[in-house]
Write a protein that holds these residues in place. Structure first.
Motif, mmCIF file in Angstrom:
data_model
loop_
_atom_site.group_PDB
_atom_site.id
_atom_site.type_symbol
_atom_site.label_atom_id
_atom_site.label_comp_id
_atom_site.label_asym_id
_atom_site.label_seq_id
_atom_site.Cartn_x
_atom_site.Cartn_y
_atom_site.Cartn_z
ATOM 1 N N VAL A 146 7.955 -0.010 2.729
ATOM 2 C CA VAL A 146 6.897 -0.347 1.782
ATOM 3 C C VAL A 146 5.901 -1.222 2.531
ATOM 4 N N ALA A 147 4.615 -0.974 2.319
ATOM 5 C CA ALA A 147 3.601 -1.745 3.046
ATOM 6 C C ALA A 147 2.418 -2.072 2.149
ATOM 7 N N ASP A 148 1.785 -3.211 2.444
ATOM 8 C CA ASP A 148 0.489 -3.533 1.867
ATOM 9 C C ASP A 148 -0.453 -3.816 3.036
ATOM 10 N N GLU A 149 -1.555 -4.452 2.798
ATOM 11 C CA GLU A 149 -2.539 -4.647 3.869
ATOM 12 C C GLU A 149 -2.028 -5.504 5.024
ATOM 13 N N ASP A 150 -1.159 -6.494 4.737
ATOM 14 C CA ASP A 150 -0.728 -7.433 5.766
ATOM 15 C C ASP A 150 0.757 -7.387 6.099
ATOM 16 N N ASN A 151 1.562 -6.724 5.283
ATOM 17 C CA ASN A 151 3.010 -6.766 5.408
ATOM 18 C C ASN A 151 3.619 -5.374 5.445
ATOM 19 N N VAL A 152 4.687 -5.246 6.234
ATOM 20 C CA VAL A 152 5.477 -4.017 6.258
ATOM 21 C C VAL A 152 6.929 -4.437 6.055
ATOM 22 N N SER A 153 7.550 -3.877 5.029
ATOM 23 C CA SER A 153 8.951 -4.167 4.722
ATOM 24 C C SER A 153 9.742 -2.880 4.816
ATOM 25 N N PHE A 154 10.980 -2.998 5.307
ATOM 26 C CA PHE A 154 11.799 -1.798 5.372
ATOM 27 C C PHE A 154 13.279 -2.133 5.332
ATOM 28 N N ALA A 155 14.019 -1.180 4.805
ATOM 29 C CA ALA A 155 15.482 -1.209 4.845
ATOM 30 C C ALA A 155 15.896 -0.309 5.996
ATOM 31 N N MET A 197 -7.378 -5.003 10.936
ATOM 32 C CA MET A 197 -6.612 -3.789 11.132
ATOM 33 C C MET A 197 -6.146 -3.302 9.749
ATOM 34 N N SER A 198 -5.730 -2.079 9.696
ATOM 35 C CA SER A 198 -5.381 -1.465 8.420
ATOM 36 C C SER A 198 -3.874 -1.437 8.194
ATOM 37 N N GLN A 199 -3.533 -1.095 6.989
ATOM 38 C CA GLN A 199 -2.135 -0.906 6.621
ATOM 39 C C GLN A 199 -1.487 0.125 7.542
ATOM 40 N N GLN A 200 -2.191 1.199 7.847
ATOM 41 C CA GLN A 200 -1.651 2.235 8.723
ATOM 42 C C GLN A 200 -1.418 1.718 10.141
ATOM 43 N N ASP A 201 -2.296 0.813 10.616
ATOM 44 C CA ASP A 201 -2.099 0.205 11.937
ATOM 45 C C ASP A 201 -0.819 -0.630 11.960
ATOM 46 N N ASN A 202 -0.576 -1.363 10.873
ATOM 47 C CA ASN A 202 0.620 -2.196 10.789
ATOM 48 C C ASN A 202 1.886 -1.337 10.719
ATOM 49 N N ILE A 203 1.827 -0.248 9.997
ATOM 50 C CA ILE A 203 2.962 0.684 9.942
ATOM 51 C C ILE A 203 3.204 1.278 11.328
ATOM 52 N N ALA A 204 2.128 1.650 12.015
ATOM 53 C CA ALA A 204 2.273 2.213 13.361
ATOM 54 C C ALA A 204 2.896 1.189 14.310
ATOM 55 N N ALA A 205 2.509 -0.094 14.190
ATOM 56 C CA ALA A 205 3.089 -1.142 15.037
ATOM 57 C C ALA A 205 4.573 -1.309 14.727
#
Length: 138
Positions: A71-80, A1-9
């Motif tokens: 902030v996101a990369d291919e496997d991780n999504v971080s947020f405040a 899956m892509s970075q965008q998929d992880n952000i959407a999740a």
């Protein structure tokens, strides 16, 4: 899956919390997902998040999470984020106060195949208790 998929999740996870449709966590959290900063008694996987946010929404029925920075990369999504709500139900043995809360926090989610498999996070729990008027000793 892509970075965008992880952000959407991640965005879907927030939507589920904000709408109270907590039975949808299985859409975005892997069955064996591990929360490295669980609440007391929180189990792994979607059911752990369902239990936790059921408790939170019982205490704060208008609970709302706003993402301030992501902030996101291919496997991780971080947020405040900022959590807001009104204390209308019992929370950690504190009777409802009717007080508004505003709490900041940060989270990192690691994803595989579009599902969160690990979570690290921290919220200002002490600040939340103080806003409710709890007597806190360290």
């Amino acid at each position: 899956m892509s970075q965008q998929d992880n952000i959407a999740a991640t965005q879907r996870f927030g939507e589920l919390v904000n709408t109270g449709k907590l039975d949808g966590f299985a859409e975005v959290v892997a069955p064996n997902s591990v929360d490295h900063d669980p609440a007391p008694g929180q189990v792994n996987g979607p059911q752990g998040f369902t239990m936790f946010f059921t408790m939170m929404r019982s205490a704060f029925p208008d609970l709302h999470i706003d993402v301030e920075h992501m902030v996101a990369d291919e496997d991780n999504v971080s947020f405040a984020y900022t959590i807001t709500g009104t204390h209308q139900g019992e929370f950690m043995d504190i009777a409802p106060t009717g007080k508004q809360i505003k709490v900041r926090g940060m989270q990192i989610g690691r994803f595989e195949n579009g599902l969160m498999v690990e979570r690290w996070g921290s919220s200002d729990e002490l600040g939340l208790l103080k806003q409710l008027g709890a007597s806190v000793t360290v």
